[in-house]
Design an enzyme around this catalytic site. Structure first.
Site, PDB file in Angstrom:
ATOM      1  N   SER A 113     -10.020  -0.847   6.902  1.00 33.57           N
ATOM      2  CA  SER A 113      -9.401  -0.631   5.588  1.00 33.57           C
ATOM      3  C   SER A 113      -8.641  -1.819   5.006  1.00 33.57           C
ATOM      4  O   SER A 113      -8.242  -1.781   3.841  1.00 33.57           O
ATOM      5  CB  SER A 113      -8.457   0.574   5.649  1.00 33.57           C
ATOM      6  OG  SER A 113      -9.202   1.768   5.593  1.00 33.57           O
ATOM      7  N   LYS A 156       0.852  -1.190   0.000  1.00 31.00           N
ATOM      8  CA  LYS A 156       0.000   0.000   0.000  1.00 31.00           C
ATOM      9  C   LYS A 156       0.887   1.239   0.000  1.00 31.00           C
ATOM     10  O   LYS A 156       1.937   1.259   0.653  1.00 31.00           O
ATOM     11  CB  LYS A 156      -0.888  -0.025   1.252  1.00 31.00           C
ATOM     12  CG  LYS A 156      -1.957   1.055   1.293  1.00 31.00           C
ATOM     13  CD  LYS A 156      -2.889   0.827   2.491  1.00 31.00           C
ATOM     14  CE  LYS A 156      -3.988   1.880   2.571  1.00 31.00           C
ATOM     15  NZ  LYS A 156      -4.915   1.650   3.704  1.00 31.00           N
ATOM     16  N   SER A 177      -9.861   1.544   2.749  1.00 37.29           N
ATOM     17  CA  SER A 177      -8.994   2.294   1.872  1.00 37.29           C
ATOM     18  C   SER A 177      -7.936   1.464   1.155  1.00 37.29           C
ATOM     19  O   SER A 177      -7.363   1.936   0.178  1.00 37.29           O
ATOM     20  CB  SER A 177      -8.297   3.383   2.692  1.00 37.29           C
ATOM     21  OG  SER A 177      -7.408   2.801   3.630  1.00 37.29           O
TER      22      SER A 177
END
Lengths: 96, 492
Positions: free
Chosen positions: B178, B79, B154
């Site tokens: 997330s 990420k 996310s």
């Protein structure tokens, strides 16, 4: 407890955000929707409850005071929007 | 070669160890697949093919020297809020569009040491604030199961990349769901470890008392492999906890006889789609049929979690994001406006709407006159929630419930509804507030879209959570169905 435009302006200033009244007004709708949702907390019996700031209690985290590796100056400055002579350059703060 | 891309880490590392293929060949195959797939999915912000090739050569040298560790030579992705030395780390924000970290996050360093191969940095909601990856400043990511739908968020790029076989595993971060919610939306496994289990050093901070890094994988076993690699105390993160780290692979026994599972009734209300609730209840019934002891439990404070979270997380974010001031790194706008004007202009230009919204809520909630009404109340509510979890865990070993109230929604569907998007995390947020480990494993389909079963455990008891997940996985046999996301298969 809805937030007013005046409070929005003040809060934006505290948060160092340059926003127009139009932008602030647009942001008020979602913010006030959340504010309304927050009202439900007012009814909870919380007076005798201790606040929690961390879910897993961690107290003092001590370590030996030893010199370790640190970031080289050139590396620290490599991302600076402006740098000179080993320093970060910012707009003038003190008036002449 | 294509079918090799759908294998698990455990399976592909076995082939690397047996020298059926080299790390270099494997990495080239993944890179080729990324170049074909990425235009449809857009999971990445910064692909790193050259870095991947270099890492693959090093990994192969270690394999040639006889090293046999599970991540050696395996392509993974990260990420884009995890700092990577020398590789741009943007947090999907304009304000960090040009930021190249001078150091690695601890988790990144640990994966490097394990010989994993980094194929790129993944898309996300800006500063990890969102539930659909639509709040990325760069582009949205699409769900491999239906390209018109969101991958969740996310960590949407992290989930989509694993589902679309562009990486064998990824790392995400989870502040209110997330990792777990996108894992559920994309039909992959996602784990949020206990707060303090994994070092946050080098994770760009959103809400420091809630943030935790964790893996997204295709199988529960892979999840254990990744957790083994990243868990443990780190002197660079004072909130990482010094507790023993078991070998999580050893927890994967396919037997849950006598394991006490609680079904929290509040996690089946709160807007949970009936078909999702039914799919999850069916899974729980099957777990009971193989020996789990199932009982209903109650966590009334869970229904207050959204309100508590949307005070505490913005409050922490308003403080954490104060560092983006145009001085030391990132964007600078309006240098001619003086130092305060420059900061105000930089921040207004650099942050997206959702981030600005949360900074304002947080600043307001912490400001003079409102602290007691909002912030303190929320912190006290957090205590009550934690106490209720503690009480429930006196009776049960783990909780089972849906991960998200619905399957993946359409791009654009919730973007303008301030509360509807936030409700996507209503079943995952309580877990962060209490600091507990939570796992999402695929448990079926609703309208041809994957649904996640969430398994919540006691603090630092990831072993039980993984064991229940593993038992479910062996029982459900969904692996073949999950192997080929249909929309992507049609697009390619």
């Amino acid at each position: 407890m809805a937030i007013t435009l005046e409070q929005m302006r003040h809060t934006a200033k505290l948060a160092r955000l340059e926003l127009t009244d139009e932008q602030l007004t647009e942001l008020m709708r979602p913010i006030n929707a959340l504010m309304e949702h927050f009202e439900r907390l007012q009814a909870l019996p919380l007076d005798a409850v201790e606040p929690t700031s961390h879910s897993i209690p961690v107290f003092n985290a001590f370590r030996e005071d030893e010199v370790g590796a640190t970031l080289a100056r050139a590396d620290a400055l490599a991302n600076a929007p402006e740098a000179r002579d080993g320093l970060f350059i910012v707009p003038r703060i003190v008036e002449e | 070669m294509k079918e090799l891309l759908t294998l698990s880490i455990a399976e592909i590392s076995h082939k690397l160890h047996a020298r059926e293929l080299s790390a270099i060949e494997l990495t080239e195959a993944v890179l080729t697949h990324i170049s074909e797939t990425e235009p449809h999915v857009q999971a990445f912000i910064t692909p790193t093919p050259e870095l991947a090739r270099e890492m693959a050569r090093h990994a192969q040298a270690r394999l040639d020297a006889g090293e046999r560790t599970p991540l050696l030579g395996v392509p993974i992705a990260l990420k884009d809020n995890l700092c990577t030395r020398g590789v741009r780390t943007t947090c999907a924000s304009r304000i960090l569009h040009n930021f190249v970290p001078p150091y690695d996050a601890t988790v990144v360093e640990r994966l490097r040491a394990q010989g994993a191969v980094f194929v790129g940095k993944l898309n996300m909601d800006e500063f990890a604030m969102g539930s659909s990856t639509e709040f990325s400043a760069f582009h949205p990511t699409r769900n491999p199961w239906d390209l018109e739908r969101v991958p969740g968020g996310s960590s949407g790029g992290s989930a989509a990349a694993v589902a679309a076989h562009m990486a064998y595993a990824t790392l995400g971060s989870d502040t209110g769901g997330s990792i777990r919610q996108p894992a559920a939306f994309c039909g992959v496994v996602g784990l949020k470890p206990t707060y303090g289990r994994v070092s946050r050093y080098g994770l760009v901070a959103y809400a420091s008392s809630l943030d935790q890094i964790g893996p997204l994988t295709r199988t529960v076993e892979d999840c254990a492999i990744m957790l083994n690699a990243i868990a443990g105390k780190d002197p660079h993160d004072a909130t990482s906890v010094d507790v023993p780290v078991p070998d999580f692979r050893e927890a994967l026994v396919d037997d849950i006889k006598g394991v006490r599972l609680g079904v929290p009734k509040e996690f089946f209300g709160q807007g949970v789609m009936p078909e999702v609730a039914e799919t999850v209840r069916r899974a729980i019934g099957l777990l009971e049929s193989i020996g789990a002891e199932v009982q209903e439990v109650s966590l009334p404070m869970a229904e207050q979690s959204l309100a508590i979270y949307y005070i505490l997380a913005p409050a922490e974010c308003s403080s954490n994001l104060a560092r983006y001031d145009g001085v030391r790194y990132g964007l600078r706008v309006g240098a001619e406006k003086g130092h305060i004007g420059m900061m105000e202009a930089t921040r207004a230009a650099g942050f997206g709407k959702e981030v600005i919204q949360r900074i304002i809520i947080g600043t307001y909630a912490l400001s003079s006159g409102y602290y007691d009404a909002f912030y303190l109340k929320a912190q006290k509510g957090r205590t009550l929630l934690r106490q209720q979890f503690d009480a429930v865990f006196q009776q049960v070993d783990a909780l089972v419930c849906p991960t998200a109230p619905t399957p993946a929604f359409k791009l654009g569907e919730l973007v303008d509804d301030p509360l509807a998007m936030k409700r996507a995390d209503v079943l995952t947020i309580p877990v962060n507030l209490a600091g507990l480990p939570g796992l999402s494993v695929p448990c079926g389909f609703v309208n041809d879209l994957p649904v996640g079963l969430q398994i919540i455990g006691k603090p630092f008891d990831e072993a039980t959570v993984l064991r229940v997940g593993y038992a479910w996985e062996q029982l459900a046999c969904l692996r073949d169905e999950l192997r080929t996301p249909r929309a992507l298969a049609r697009a390619l």
